[in-house]
Write a protein that holds these residues in place. Structure first.
Motif, mmCIF file in Angstrom:
data_model
loop_
_atom_site.group_PDB
_atom_site.id
_atom_site.type_symbol
_atom_site.label_atom_id
_atom_site.label_comp_id
_atom_site.label_asym_id
_atom_site.label_seq_id
_atom_site.Cartn_x
_atom_site.Cartn_y
_atom_site.Cartn_z
ATOM 1 N N PRO A 60 0.893 -1.494 -0.038
ATOM 2 C CA PRO A 60 0.007 0.042 -0.155
ATOM 3 C C PRO A 60 0.640 1.180 0.185
ATOM 4 C CG PRO A 60 -0.932 -1.462 1.691
ATOM 5 C CD PRO A 60 0.767 -1.869 1.001
ATOM 6 N N PRO A 61 0.150 2.071 -0.630
ATOM 7 C CA PRO A 61 0.951 3.764 -0.730
ATOM 8 C C PRO A 61 1.310 4.479 0.910
ATOM 9 C CG PRO A 61 -0.895 3.786 -1.958
ATOM 10 C CD PRO A 61 -0.804 2.533 -1.022
ATOM 11 N N VAL A 62 1.667 5.239 1.050
ATOM 12 C CA VAL A 62 1.967 6.189 1.542
ATOM 13 C C VAL A 62 1.258 6.970 1.363
ATOM 14 C CG1 VAL A 62 3.789 7.808 3.369
ATOM 15 C CG2 VAL A 62 4.477 5.466 2.657
ATOM 16 N N TRP A 63 0.270 7.900 2.377
ATOM 17 C CA TRP A 63 0.030 8.252 2.713
ATOM 18 C C TRP A 63 -0.283 10.147 3.790
ATOM 19 C CZ3 TRP A 63 -2.466 12.409 -0.179
ATOM 20 C CH2 TRP A 63 -3.690 12.690 0.446
ATOM 21 N N PRO A 64 -0.140 11.031 3.858
ATOM 22 C CA PRO A 64 0.592 11.826 2.545
ATOM 23 C C PRO A 64 1.225 11.394 2.173
ATOM 24 C CG PRO A 64 0.757 13.155 4.522
ATOM 25 C CD PRO A 64 -0.084 11.427 5.012
ATOM 26 N N GLN A 65 2.063 11.394 0.304
ATOM 27 C CA GLN A 65 3.302 11.054 0.420
ATOM 28 C C GLN A 65 4.626 11.518 0.834
ATOM 29 O OE1 GLN A 65 3.395 11.960 -3.749
ATOM 30 N NE2 GLN A 65 4.429 13.995 -3.573
ATOM 31 N N ARG A 66 5.762 10.940 0.882
ATOM 32 C CA ARG A 66 6.883 11.607 1.458
ATOM 33 C C ARG A 66 8.274 10.814 1.042
ATOM 34 N NH1 ARG A 66 4.205 8.602 5.890
ATOM 35 N NH2 ARG A 66 5.633 6.824 6.389
ATOM 36 N N LEU A 76 -9.158 6.222 -6.056
ATOM 37 C CA LEU A 76 -10.051 6.763 -7.000
ATOM 38 C C LEU A 76 -11.110 7.672 -6.191
ATOM 39 C CD1 LEU A 76 -11.482 3.167 -6.622
ATOM 40 C CD2 LEU A 76 -10.788 3.941 -8.544
ATOM 41 N N ASP A 77 -11.847 8.433 -6.992
ATOM 42 C CA ASP A 77 -12.458 9.700 -6.400
ATOM 43 C C ASP A 77 -14.147 9.543 -6.772
ATOM 44 O OD1 ASP A 77 -10.642 11.601 -5.495
ATOM 45 O OD2 ASP A 77 -11.021 12.502 -7.076
ATOM 46 N N LEU A 78 -14.765 9.054 -5.340
ATOM 47 C CA LEU A 78 -16.066 8.749 -5.378
ATOM 48 C C LEU A 78 -17.002 10.044 -4.744
ATOM 49 C CD1 LEU A 78 -15.308 5.472 -4.044
ATOM 50 C CD2 LEU A 78 -15.640 6.229 -6.078
ATOM 51 N N GLN A 79 -18.179 10.322 -6.131
ATOM 52 C CA GLN A 79 -18.751 11.551 -5.388
ATOM 53 C C GLN A 79 -19.827 10.993 -4.138
ATOM 54 O OE1 GLN A 79 -19.708 13.870 -8.176
ATOM 55 N NE2 GLN A 79 -21.952 14.667 -7.585
ATOM 56 N N VAL A 80 -20.160 11.673 -3.094
ATOM 57 C CA VAL A 80 -21.274 11.727 -2.584
ATOM 58 C C VAL A 80 -22.669 12.218 -1.839
ATOM 59 C CG1 VAL A 80 -19.779 9.401 -1.533
ATOM 60 C CG2 VAL A 80 -20.251 11.860 -0.241
ATOM 61 N N ASP A 81 -23.480 12.090 -1.758
ATOM 62 C CA ASP A 81 -24.439 13.265 -1.288
ATOM 63 C C ASP A 81 -23.740 13.774 0.092
ATOM 64 O OD1 ASP A 81 -25.509 13.276 -3.470
ATOM 65 O OD2 ASP A 81 -27.026 11.803 -3.696
ATOM 66 N N ASP A 82 -23.835 12.977 1.187
ATOM 67 C CA ASP A 82 -23.664 12.582 2.710
ATOM 68 C C ASP A 82 -22.536 12.397 2.680
ATOM 69 O OD1 ASP A 82 -24.290 12.649 5.219
ATOM 70 O OD2 ASP A 82 -26.175 12.969 4.960
ATOM 71 N N LEU A 83 -21.652 13.438 2.830
ATOM 72 C CA LEU A 83 -20.366 13.185 3.516
ATOM 73 C C LEU A 83 -19.489 12.188 4.695
ATOM 74 C CD1 LEU A 83 -17.057 13.017 2.263
ATOM 75 C CD2 LEU A 83 -16.954 15.307 3.353
ATOM 76 N N VAL A 108 -10.590 11.268 2.322
ATOM 77 C CA VAL A 108 -9.392 10.398 2.254
ATOM 78 C C VAL A 108 -10.025 9.574 3.517
ATOM 79 C CG1 VAL A 108 -7.140 9.899 1.824
ATOM 80 C CG2 VAL A 108 -7.983 12.028 1.537
ATOM 81 N N LEU A 109 -9.828 8.396 2.825
ATOM 82 C CA LEU A 109 -9.705 6.949 3.539
ATOM 83 C C LEU A 109 -9.090 5.866 2.692
ATOM 84 C CD1 LEU A 109 -13.334 8.069 3.007
ATOM 85 C CD2 LEU A 109 -13.132 6.226 4.590
ATOM 86 N N ARG A 110 -9.304 4.552 3.221
ATOM 87 C CA ARG A 110 -8.306 3.362 2.942
ATOM 88 C C ARG A 110 -8.792 2.191 2.500
ATOM 89 N NH1 ARG A 110 -2.459 4.035 1.906
ATOM 90 N NH2 ARG A 110 -1.597 5.843 3.146
ATOM 91 N N HIS A 115 -5.311 1.029 -0.589
ATOM 92 C CA HIS A 115 -5.525 1.913 -1.385
ATOM 93 C C HIS A 115 -6.328 3.067 -1.074
ATOM 94 C CE1 HIS A 115 -4.878 -2.080 -3.194
ATOM 95 N NE2 HIS A 115 -4.223 -1.442 -4.465
ATOM 96 N N PRO A 116 -5.957 4.271 -1.343
ATOM 97 C CA PRO A 116 -6.174 4.974 -0.813
ATOM 98 C C PRO A 116 -7.198 5.457 -1.880
ATOM 99 C CG PRO A 116 -4.068 6.014 -0.808
ATOM 100 C CD PRO A 116 -4.972 4.412 -1.790
ATOM 101 N N PHE A 117 -8.172 5.835 -1.231
ATOM 102 C CA PHE A 117 -9.729 6.470 -2.375
ATOM 103 C C PHE A 117 -9.985 7.986 -1.843
ATOM 104 C CE2 PHE A 117 -11.589 3.604 0.505
ATOM 105 C CZ PHE A 117 -13.354 4.164 0.563
#
Length: 124
Positions: A60-66, A76-83, A108-110, A115-117
């Motif tokens: 898995p990648p590091v978040w935030p990157q360094r 992935l960016d997933l649009q939602v109505d209620d965050l 931002v979640l994993r 995998h971050p999304f």
């Protein structure tokens, strides 16, 4: 000639398990399932799809990157109505909320395999 996006593919040590997470999160349907490959799609569209392929050495990648950390290649960016509600639902399905949140209207979640999304509100 026309070029269109056919699918986004995530590498994972367990394609069926990760596909089950995204199938529940997105309410998509399964098209193909093998031990090393699974493909999902939106019920009303054949493409683009979301696929999962076996990568036994996935890191898995590091978040935030360094510097020196495994770099994120894509997310992935997933649009939602209620965050807030969708963040809680994603976490109940097995996602984890990242400590670092870069902006309002985005979370931002994993996924369960690291995998971050992002979940985001329209206009964010």
């Amino acid at each position: 000639m026309t070029t269109t996006l056919g699918a986004f593919v995530l590498g994972t040590p367990d394609p069926p398990a990760l596909a089950d997470f995204y199938r529940a999160l997105l309410a998509w349907e399964e098209v193909d399932r093998e031990p090393d490959w699974v493909r999902l799609r939106a019920p009303e569209h054949e493409r683009p799809g979301l696929s999962f392929q076996l990568e036994t050495d996935h890191i898995p990648p590091v978040w935030p990157q360094r510097p020196g950390g495994q770099q994120m290649q894509a997310h992935l960016d997933l649009q939602v109505d209620d965050l807030d509600a969708e963040t809680r639902r994603a976490c109940a399905l097995g996602a984890t909320l990242e400590e670092h949140q870069p902006q309002e209207g985005v979370r931002v979640l994993r996924d369960p395999h690291g995998h971050p999304f992002c979940l985001f509100l329209p206009g964010s």
